[in-house]
Design a protein around this motif. Structure first.
Motif, short mmCIF file in Angstrom:
data_model
loop_
_atom_site.label_atom_id
_atom_site.label_comp_id
_atom_site.label_asym_id
_atom_site.label_seq_id
_atom_site.Cartn_x
_atom_site.Cartn_y
_atom_site.Cartn_z
N ILE A 100 142.18 -34.35 17.40
CA ILE A 100 141.39 -33.26 17.97
C ILE A 100 140.52 -33.80 19.11
O ILE A 100 140.42 -33.20 20.19
CB ILE A 100 140.53 -32.59 16.89
CG1 ILE A 100 141.42 -31.85 15.88
CG2 ILE A 100 139.54 -31.61 17.51
CD1 ILE A 100 140.66 -31.33 14.67
N HIS A 101 139.90 -34.94 18.87
CA HIS A 101 139.06 -35.57 19.89
C HIS A 101 139.88 -35.95 21.11
O HIS A 101 139.51 -35.67 22.26
CB HIS A 101 138.39 -36.81 19.28
CG HIS A 101 137.48 -37.53 20.21
ND1 HIS A 101 136.23 -37.06 20.56
CD2 HIS A 101 137.63 -38.72 20.87
CE1 HIS A 101 135.65 -37.91 21.40
NE2 HIS A 101 136.47 -38.92 21.60
N GLY A 102 141.02 -36.58 20.87
CA GLY A 102 141.87 -37.01 21.98
C GLY A 102 142.40 -35.86 22.81
O GLY A 102 142.54 -35.98 24.04
N LEU A 103 142.67 -34.72 22.17
CA LEU A 103 143.19 -33.56 22.88
C LEU A 103 142.24 -33.05 23.94
O LEU A 103 142.66 -32.40 24.90
CB LEU A 103 143.49 -32.43 21.88
CG LEU A 103 144.92 -32.31 21.36
CD1 LEU A 103 145.01 -31.25 20.28
CD2 LEU A 103 145.88 -32.00 22.50
N ASN A 104 140.96 -33.31 23.77
CA ASN A 104 139.97 -32.87 24.76
C ASN A 104 140.14 -33.56 26.11
O ASN A 104 139.59 -33.10 27.11
CB ASN A 104 138.55 -33.12 24.24
CG ASN A 104 138.20 -32.26 23.05
OD1 ASN A 104 138.60 -31.10 22.97
ND2 ASN A 104 137.47 -32.82 22.10
N GLY A 108 148.38 -34.25 30.25
CA GLY A 108 149.81 -34.03 30.25
C GLY A 108 150.18 -32.69 29.66
O GLY A 108 149.35 -32.00 29.07
N ASP A 109 151.47 -32.31 29.82
CA ASP A 109 151.94 -31.08 29.20
C ASP A 109 152.71 -31.34 27.92
O ASP A 109 153.14 -30.41 27.24
CB ASP A 109 152.78 -30.24 30.17
CG ASP A 109 153.73 -31.06 31.01
OD1 ASP A 109 154.49 -30.46 31.77
OD2 ASP A 109 153.73 -32.29 30.90
N PHE A 110 152.88 -32.64 27.56
CA PHE A 110 153.40 -33.03 26.26
C PHE A 110 152.48 -34.10 25.69
O PHE A 110 151.93 -34.92 26.44
CB PHE A 110 154.83 -33.58 26.36
CG PHE A 110 155.87 -32.51 26.57
CD1 PHE A 110 156.48 -31.88 25.50
CD2 PHE A 110 156.24 -32.15 27.86
CE1 PHE A 110 157.44 -30.90 25.70
CE2 PHE A 110 157.20 -31.17 28.07
CZ PHE A 110 157.79 -30.54 26.99
N VAL A 111 152.32 -34.09 24.37
CA VAL A 111 151.49 -35.08 23.69
C VAL A 111 152.34 -35.85 22.70
O VAL A 111 153.10 -35.26 21.92
CB VAL A 111 150.31 -34.42 22.96
CG1 VAL A 111 149.55 -35.45 22.13
CG2 VAL A 111 149.37 -33.75 23.95
N ILE A 112 152.22 -37.17 22.73
CA ILE A 112 152.89 -38.04 21.75
C ILE A 112 151.82 -38.64 20.86
O ILE A 112 150.82 -39.17 21.35
CB ILE A 112 153.67 -39.16 22.45
CG1 ILE A 112 154.80 -38.57 23.30
CG2 ILE A 112 154.22 -40.17 21.44
CD1 ILE A 112 155.41 -39.55 24.27
N LEU A 202 150.56 -28.04 20.03
CA LEU A 202 149.65 -28.90 19.27
C LEU A 202 148.26 -28.31 19.20
O LEU A 202 147.62 -28.30 18.14
CB LEU A 202 149.61 -30.29 19.89
CG LEU A 202 148.70 -31.32 19.20
CD1 LEU A 202 149.07 -31.48 17.73
CD2 LEU A 202 148.75 -32.66 19.92
N ARG A 203 147.76 -27.78 20.31
CA ARG A 203 146.43 -27.18 20.32
C ARG A 203 146.36 -26.01 19.34
O ARG A 203 145.36 -25.83 18.64
CB ARG A 203 146.07 -26.70 21.73
CG ARG A 203 145.83 -27.81 22.74
CD ARG A 203 145.30 -27.24 24.04
NE ARG A 203 145.33 -28.22 25.12
CZ ARG A 203 144.40 -29.15 25.31
NH1 ARG A 203 143.38 -29.22 24.47
NH2 ARG A 203 144.50 -29.99 26.33
N HIS A 204 147.41 -25.20 19.29
CA HIS A 204 147.42 -24.04 18.40
C HIS A 204 147.42 -24.46 16.93
O HIS A 204 146.57 -24.02 16.14
CB HIS A 204 148.65 -23.17 18.68
CG HIS A 204 148.72 -21.94 17.85
ND1 HIS A 204 149.89 -21.27 17.60
CD2 HIS A 204 147.75 -21.26 17.17
CE1 HIS A 204 149.66 -20.23 16.83
NE2 HIS A 204 148.36 -20.20 16.55
N ILE A 205 148.37 -25.34 16.58
CA ILE A 205 148.50 -25.72 15.18
C ILE A 205 147.26 -26.47 14.68
O ILE A 205 146.78 -26.24 13.56
CB ILE A 205 149.75 -26.60 14.97
CG1 ILE A 205 151.01 -25.84 15.37
CG2 ILE A 205 149.86 -27.05 13.52
CD1 ILE A 205 152.26 -26.69 15.40
N ALA A 224 153.53 -25.52 11.33
CA ALA A 224 154.41 -25.31 12.47
C ALA A 224 155.60 -24.46 12.07
O ALA A 224 155.98 -23.51 12.79
CB ALA A 224 154.88 -26.65 13.02
N ARG A 225 156.20 -24.77 10.94
CA ARG A 225 157.34 -23.99 10.46
C ARG A 225 156.92 -22.57 10.12
O ARG A 225 157.64 -21.60 10.43
CB ARG A 225 157.94 -24.67 9.22
CG ARG A 225 158.75 -25.91 9.53
CD ARG A 225 159.97 -25.59 10.37
NE ARG A 225 160.95 -26.67 10.34
CZ ARG A 225 162.08 -26.68 11.04
NH1 ARG A 225 162.36 -25.67 11.84
NH2 ARG A 225 162.91 -27.68 10.96
#
Length: 267
Positions: A100-104, A108-112, A202-205, A224-225
């Motif tokens: 969550i912290h890293g997402l801030n 990029g448009d993809f996250v690994i 990822l942000r949504h889930i 996700a499923r």
């Protein structure tokens, strides 16, 4: 017709046949990874560079006492501050909150997401990307327990685990069997933490996910499923950490059992 039934006959080696204009952000949680960080970043740089991909690495360090942050800052000078971005936290706050912290800070448009201890080798990342592109998947996850990619992708190798004793293998297999039986998530490796996400997915889930410890990865996949996102699997070879100590203990196993029940009753 199942959209995953088509076979993507794509090469697994070398750069991509068509230019890839996406940017890939790696969120790398660390705690006492001073010895591992320079090598894992060198490997990531090599994979992204050889495949002509745009990339960045967000290092989320939980106040490591071994000097991990100082190493990260030195690496930023070597590779560029736009490539290695250190975003530390005050202490050990859990794996889920690290993402969550890293997402801030991702651009990029993809996250690994992956571990920094060599359990996850960056060489599998091109396979993740090719599978995602072939089927426009929302998520691609690495699996230790399949021998072929799902949906199909040519050139993949059997997955597996190296460096674990029999007890650890039984615990992992048992945990995944329990979750698969109770939750029926449609993936073979719920406890794995080597994944590729569309950043919006990822942000949504992650906003809906309650767990913050060992159960976090499992809950992410189950939700996700449930939300209807598409998920693919790539066989990976998982290698036990080379330096440092495993962070899995009895408390995490108990949390996992509670987490399975919580997801069964709540999702």
């Amino acid at each position: 017709m199942n959209p995953f039934e088509s076979n993507a006959a794509l090469s697994m080696q070398g750069s991509f046949s068509t230019p890839n204009t996406h940017k890939y952000s790696v969120i790398l949680p660390t705690y006492n990874e001073r010895k591992n960080l320079p090598v894992i970043i060198w490997l990531l740089n090599r994979v992204f560079t050889e495949n002509e991909l745009s990339w960045e690495i967000i290092v989320v360090d939980d106040n490591s006492p071994d000097g991990t942050q100082e190493v990260a800052l030195q690496l930023a000078k070597v590779y560029g501050e736009d490539k290695i971005v250190l975003k530390p936290r005050a202490g050990k706050l859990g794996l889920g909150t690290a993402y969550i912290h890293g997402l801030n800070f991702v651009t990029g448009d993809f996250v690994i997401i992956m571990d920094a201890d060599f359990s996850h080798h960056p060489k599998f990342i091109p396979q993740f990307i090719r599978l995602q592109q072939a089927h426009n998947l929302d998520i691609v996850t690495g699996t230790r327990y399949r021998s072929t990619a799902s949906p199909p992708l040519s050139g993949t190798q059997p997955g597996g685990v190296h460096g674990w004793d029999l007890k650890r293998k039984i615990v992992s297999r048992g945990a995944n069997f329990l979750a698969d039986t109770v939750l029926n998530p449609g993936v073979s490796d719920l406890t794995g933490s080597f994944r590729l996400y569309k950043v919006a997915v990822l942000r949504h889930i992650i906003t809906l996910t309650v767990s913050r410890g060992y159960v976090f990865q499992m809950e992410m996949m189950v939700r996700a499923r449930a939300l209807g996102y598409t998920v693919g699997e790539v066989p990976i070879t998982f290698v036990d950490r080379l330096f440092g100590e495993s962070k899995l203990g009895a408390d995490e196993i108990v949390q996992y059992m509670k987490g399975v029940w919580s997801l069964f009753t709540g999702v």
